[in-house]
Motif scaffolding. Structure first.
Motif: not given
Length: 145
Positions: A54-64
């Motif tokens: 399947x089409x899967x998207x993961x967006x990852x952002x980082x916080x210090x």
């Protein structure tokens, strides 16, 4: 963690209360439907998870944070069940420290839910690919910190 995403303990408790696998599948689908909308501009090749049918998207952002980088995840899929699996992984990982993510035994949690035995091999492989992607993002966050 986003308000719409249930925490992993709540999901585990719900699975324990639901005996029938058809009902569990419905619950997984409901988890996916409750995900916050995924931004159209985040549906990029870079966010696409390889190894999923399947089409899967993961967006990852980082916080210090004082204990190191924390990962905040958003995800989506074009398949209802897989979208629910994304929701489970977001419940398990989003908002956690990169170190905590690498120390988390996703397989043990998924075994508690009994998911592997009830997924097609393709979905199971896709789930493995999603976990590997999140772990790589955690490793990258630690390396950059």
């Amino acid at each position: 963690m986003a308000e719409d995403i249930q925490d992993i303990d709540t999901i585990i408790e719900a699975f324990e209360l639901i005996d029938d696998w058809e009902e569990r599948y419905r619950y997984v689908i409901e988890l996916g439907k409750a995900l916050p909308p995924f931004p159209e501009e985040a549906r990029t090749e870079a966010n696409k998870v390889r190894g999923c049918v399947s089409q899967v998207w993961l967006e990852t952002t980082f916080a210090s944070e004082p204990d190191g980088p924390h990962l905040h995840l958003k995800g989506d899929s074009d398949a209802l069940i897989v979208r629910g699996l994304v929701a489970i992984l977001l419940a398990l990982y989003s908002g956690q420290s990169a170190r905590g993510i690498l120390e988390t035994d996703a397989e043990a949690t998924l075994a508690t839910l009994g998911l592997r035995e009830h997924l097609t091999p393709q979905r199971s492989n896709g789930l493995t690919a999603m976990v590997a992607r999140i772990r790589r993002d955690a490793e990258a966050a630690l390396a950059a910190a």
